[in-house]
Design a protein around this motif. Sequence first.
Motif, mmCIF file in Angstrom:
data_model
loop_
_atom_site.group_PDB
_atom_site.id
_atom_site.type_symbol
_atom_site.label_atom_id
_atom_site.label_comp_id
_atom_site.label_asym_id
_atom_site.label_seq_id
_atom_site.Cartn_x
_atom_site.Cartn_y
_atom_site.Cartn_z
ATOM 1 N N LEU A 744 33.904 40.315 82.600
ATOM 2 C CA LEU A 744 34.385 40.609 81.244
ATOM 3 C C LEU A 744 33.293 40.404 80.207
ATOM 4 C CD1 LEU A 744 37.943 39.013 81.395
ATOM 5 C CD2 LEU A 744 37.443 41.416 80.856
ATOM 6 N N ALA A 745 32.387 39.477 80.485
ATOM 7 C CA ALA A 745 31.314 39.192 79.537
ATOM 8 C C ALA A 745 30.202 40.224 79.604
ATOM 9 C CB ALA A 745 30.745 37.800 79.814
ATOM 10 N N ARG A 746 30.196 41.056 80.633
ATOM 11 C CA ARG A 746 29.069 41.963 80.841
ATOM 12 C C ARG A 746 29.439 43.439 80.894
ATOM 13 N NH1 ARG A 746 28.145 37.179 82.474
ATOM 14 N NH2 ARG A 746 26.048 36.277 82.602
ATOM 15 N N LEU A 747 30.701 43.756 81.048
ATOM 16 C CA LEU A 747 31.105 45.149 81.231
ATOM 17 C C LEU A 747 32.163 45.527 80.203
ATOM 18 C CD1 LEU A 747 31.547 45.262 85.132
ATOM 19 C CD2 LEU A 747 29.634 46.201 83.825
ATOM 20 N N PRO A 748 32.252 46.801 79.854
ATOM 21 C CA PRO A 748 33.383 47.265 79.054
ATOM 22 C C PRO A 748 34.697 46.975 79.784
ATOM 23 C CG PRO A 748 31.687 48.950 79.228
ATOM 24 C CD PRO A 748 31.303 47.869 80.191
ATOM 25 N N ALA A 749 35.739 46.805 79.058
ATOM 26 C CA ALA A 749 37.015 46.389 79.636
ATOM 27 C C ALA A 749 37.499 47.349 80.714
ATOM 28 C CB ALA A 749 38.064 46.255 78.530
ATOM 29 N N HIS A 750 37.242 48.663 80.545
ATOM 30 C CA HIS A 750 37.756 49.622 81.528
ATOM 31 C C HIS A 750 37.009 49.545 82.853
ATOM 32 C CE1 HIS A 750 34.395 52.037 79.874
ATOM 33 N NE2 HIS A 750 34.398 52.632 81.056
ATOM 34 N N LEU A 751 35.856 48.836 82.892
ATOM 35 C CA LEU A 751 35.099 48.682 84.125
ATOM 36 C C LEU A 751 35.433 47.382 84.866
ATOM 37 C CD1 LEU A 751 31.490 49.856 83.126
ATOM 38 C CD2 LEU A 751 33.269 51.145 84.304
ATOM 39 N N VAL A 752 36.227 46.527 84.282
ATOM 40 C CA VAL A 752 36.535 45.232 84.904
ATOM 41 C C VAL A 752 37.720 45.393 85.848
ATOM 42 C CG1 VAL A 752 37.250 42.852 84.498
ATOM 43 C CG2 VAL A 752 35.641 43.968 82.929
ATOM 44 N N PRO A 753 37.573 45.043 87.122
ATOM 45 C CA PRO A 753 38.663 45.200 88.085
ATOM 46 C C PRO A 753 39.914 44.426 87.670
ATOM 47 C CG PRO A 753 36.607 44.786 89.232
ATOM 48 C CD PRO A 753 36.335 44.565 87.772
ATOM 49 N N ALA A 754 41.069 45.019 87.956
ATOM 50 C CA ALA A 754 42.327 44.347 87.653
ATOM 51 C C ALA A 754 42.502 43.096 88.506
ATOM 52 C CB ALA A 754 43.495 45.315 87.897
ATOM 53 N N ARG A 755 41.959 43.130 89.719
ATOM 54 C CA ARG A 755 42.064 41.977 90.607
ATOM 55 C C ARG A 755 40.698 41.692 91.205
ATOM 56 N NH1 ARG A 755 46.986 42.173 94.738
ATOM 57 N NH2 ARG A 755 46.296 40.009 94.925
ATOM 58 N N VAL A 756 40.376 40.388 91.284
ATOM 59 C CA VAL A 756 39.137 39.933 91.912
ATOM 60 C C VAL A 756 39.526 38.891 92.960
ATOM 61 C CG1 VAL A 756 36.917 38.816 91.560
ATOM 62 C CG2 VAL A 756 37.823 40.363 89.812
ATOM 63 N N LEU A 757 39.150 39.135 94.211
ATOM 64 C CA LEU A 757 39.548 38.252 95.302
ATOM 65 C C LEU A 757 38.322 37.714 96.033
ATOM 66 C CD1 LEU A 757 41.975 40.490 95.049
ATOM 67 C CD2 LEU A 757 42.735 39.477 97.186
ATOM 68 N N ALA A 758 38.366 36.420 96.352
ATOM 69 C CA ALA A 758 37.313 35.799 97.172
ATOM 70 C C ALA A 758 37.746 35.830 98.633
ATOM 71 C CB ALA A 758 37.079 34.357 96.728
ATOM 72 N N VAL A 759 36.803 36.152 99.528
ATOM 73 C CA VAL A 759 37.070 36.162 100.973
ATOM 74 C C VAL A 759 35.960 35.387 101.674
ATOM 75 C CG1 VAL A 759 38.333 38.339 100.931
ATOM 76 C CG2 VAL A 759 35.861 38.371 101.261
ATOM 77 N N ASP A 760 36.273 34.825 102.823
ATOM 78 C CA ASP A 760 35.273 34.057 103.575
ATOM 79 C C ASP A 760 34.143 34.940 104.079
ATOM 80 O OD1 ASP A 760 36.708 31.729 103.194
ATOM 81 O OD2 ASP A 760 37.842 31.966 105.055
ATOM 82 N N ALA A 761 34.484 36.162 104.489
ATOM 83 C CA ALA A 761 33.495 37.125 104.985
ATOM 84 C C ALA A 761 34.129 38.503 104.923
ATOM 85 C CB ALA A 761 33.081 36.797 106.418
ATOM 86 N N PHE A 762 33.301 39.526 104.813
ATOM 87 C CA PHE A 762 33.816 40.885 104.829
ATOM 88 C C PHE A 762 34.113 41.294 106.273
ATOM 89 C CE2 PHE A 762 31.317 42.037 100.753
ATOM 90 C CZ PHE A 762 32.383 41.592 99.975
ATOM 91 N N PRO A 763 35.297 41.817 106.536
ATOM 92 C CA PRO A 763 35.547 42.356 107.871
ATOM 93 C C PRO A 763 34.674 43.581 108.100
ATOM 94 C CG PRO A 763 37.327 42.953 106.376
ATOM 95 C CD PRO A 763 36.433 42.016 105.623
ATOM 96 N N VAL A 764 34.224 43.768 109.323
ATOM 97 C CA VAL A 764 33.342 44.892 109.617
ATOM 98 C C VAL A 764 33.937 45.753 110.716
ATOM 99 C CG1 VAL A 764 31.262 43.679 108.889
ATOM 100 C CG2 VAL A 764 31.984 43.546 111.269
ATOM 101 N N ARG A 765 33.626 47.048 110.643
ATOM 102 C CA ARG A 765 34.020 47.974 111.698
ATOM 103 C C ARG A 765 33.004 47.877 112.824
ATOM 104 N NH1 ARG A 765 34.006 51.678 107.328
ATOM 105 N NH2 ARG A 765 32.527 53.003 108.448
ATOM 106 N N ASP A 766 33.227 48.637 113.903
ATOM 107 C CA ASP A 766 32.296 48.567 115.011
ATOM 108 C C ASP A 766 30.933 49.161 114.660
ATOM 109 O OD1 ASP A 766 32.989 51.210 114.897
ATOM 110 O OD2 ASP A 766 33.815 51.345 116.922
ATOM 111 N N THR A 767 30.841 49.868 113.536
ATOM 112 C CA THR A 767 29.556 50.361 113.051
ATOM 113 C C THR A 767 28.748 49.274 112.359
ATOM 114 O OG1 THR A 767 30.535 51.022 110.958
ATOM 115 C CG2 THR A 767 30.493 52.673 112.713
#
Length: 779
Positions: A744-767
């Motif tokens: 919010l401090a760095r982007l215009p309001a329309h660029l700020v995601p409605a939801r921000v979630l923390a995850v332990d790691a990104f799941p990956v596909r077999d690629t």
Amino acid sequence: MTGPDRLLPPPQWFATGRPFPDTATVPDLLRAAARAHPDRPALVASDGTALTHGELDAWTDRLARLLAERGIGRGSYVALYADRTPSAAASLVAVLKAGAAYVPIDPAWPRARALELLTDLGVSCVVAGRARLKAVQELRWDAPSVREVICPEITAKDTWAEVLDREMVEEFFDFLSGEPDPLEAAGFNLRRSERPYRPGDVTGYRDHVGRLGREAAGEGARILEVGCGSGLITEALAPTAARYVAVDPSSVAVDRNLAAAAAGGYAAEGAVCYAHEVPQAVSGTFDLAIMASTVQFLPDLDYFLETLRGLLPMLRPGGTLLLADLIDPGLEAHAGLRIPPALLERLPQLLPPVAGVEVRRRRAEDFAGELSHRYDAFITVGEGTAPAVRPGRVWTGADIEARPAGALPPGTVTADDLGYAVFTSGSTGKPKGVMVQHRPVVNLIDWLNRTWAVGPGDRILAVASFCFDLSVYDLFGVLAAGGSVHLATQPEIAEPEVLIDLLEAEPITLWDSAPAALAMLTPFLDGRPADGLPAEARGSLRLVLLSGDWVPLTLPDEIRTAFPRAEVVALGGATECTVWSNAFPVGEVDPAWPSIPYGRPMANARYHVLDAALRPLPVGEPGDLYIAGACVAAGYAGRAALTAASFRPEPGSPEPGGRMYRTGDRARWLADGNLEFLGRLDEQVKVRGHRIELGEVQHALHQCPGVRAALVTTVDQPGGRDLVAFYVPAADGPAPEEARAHLLARLPAHLVPARVLAVDAFPVRDTGKVDRAALLRLL
């Protein structure tokens, strides 16, 4: 108008040409490595055993010879349907030596997708891993183009020889046939089901098969029953037969049938033998042979065909082989042997005695449970004789070893021949098969091995799926240098700490993956001692290749902290341009960078940043990215219109007929001659009326202190489309509300995601790329 502030890229940025062995093929490179380093390890299995370069060269020559004998060569596609084993990797080399192109199939794909690939490409041969052979034996009959199947990992001549455990089979059926419960003795209620079978269900099944038998042969017929079990069918048909022979591998079952016949006052004969041994154990000619629920207990489809080859000559012309209670792989998941109806329909071409086949579906309402999905088949015998050659057999490792070593004749494969076709994920539509010739692969190998001095002392820990084009360099590039390939198994890939153990304990010098696959490992390094240890104590890793997705700004330093000897290289390109076509050696990371720079084109590759009219754009101005040069693929298999749209003439090409590939990426030239990747065109999204570059939002989240990796995507909500962001925090990283406040401090309001979630790691596909669908399921 171009002014002093809008300079076009200078000509030297496109002067990437340098000599390479442009008439060589991948097998040429591998054969040279085998001559130079015959005793060095080439393919290393998870248990540490290794195939040397000399052994690999000889074995692949033998398999290539078998392929050539079966008519597989230039213009043929050979599918690989196997797990990550040295045998599977070596088979790809053999396919190239035969002059054919390989097509990897992920065993985890739905059956329908695998079948579509086989059919669309007209694949003529499938190389199967031992664990995947049953699935391939089923698929081949639904893919009319498939003529041959090879399973190198089976060492016996017969696919079923190693799994037909006579002692176990006989003990099981002796026990089953002796069960006091008549339902279990007949093979019912052995597995957990929605509703246990009842006596009426079994009686109905018996009567159904009895009606089929009488329809096929009438009363007074000579009947051979293969797999008589508890005697259900004997009871239904033997009393009115002129001769009835009941056969089973269980002596208990045969004795039980004969005892029941004696008690019922009708005649029956018996023989204890397996289905393939019936012609040797039973004499005479029959009007009807019947296998009722027997087929599902056979070892595999090769055994099934061998059984038919033996039984059909025992029937008189006009006689019938009745197969009752068959399992259709398209309708039912079952541990027993499943018979594709297409196999039966092709029997007249496979077995000359077969005059006709009728596949008869059941009315589901007439049967209970799984029986409602089953089908029955009548195979009518004509005047022909059984072929001496076993029909549709699978070739095994024994067949490969029977072939002489030695290369096929010169000219079997050329630099212009296709080497492989790799299919895209299909996320934007029907999967596309990218066809790549030998020449661009040789250029890639020559460039990378020369630039980073890859040689016989190097070993790669190969984690990329065969279906992901990173595996092309992992396998052929490292082997061409005389190095070795340690193939990580799927269970090892799923355990980050196991991979770290391998990196630290084994002589692994090279790593190649998408950034997310390596980022999954770094959290597990935090608790391992590193301070004060010499570099060699943190393993031999010296070169880390990252590509296929955004490289988080923090990742290169995390890698170098864990592995002090490692040089990190960010690579880019497209599957349509032979794995990679540009590179950026990552030195000190500038925190102000929006992303790791894309880098410079590799040898014999040219990059163009163009506007919508295909005019070059000045340095610093964003545009559409095109790639040209020796790296460009042949096109899309069977998709002429799409090939023409995506592979276009290169304006001012220094090569006659030069083409360029439209990547679908946005990029711009930087003043130092590097390219900056700005995201894909399909990452320009419209959210509530605003056109948004996802890469811009992602970069802003990367800049938040304590954020190790970030990904921004969209989600469709009832009220419209919204942005959603996911990030992996460091140990002292920000909470989601803090990360959103940073945006919010760095982007215009329309660029700020409605939801921000923390995850332990990104799941990956077999690629090795981030599995975005899995992330969205966390919402």
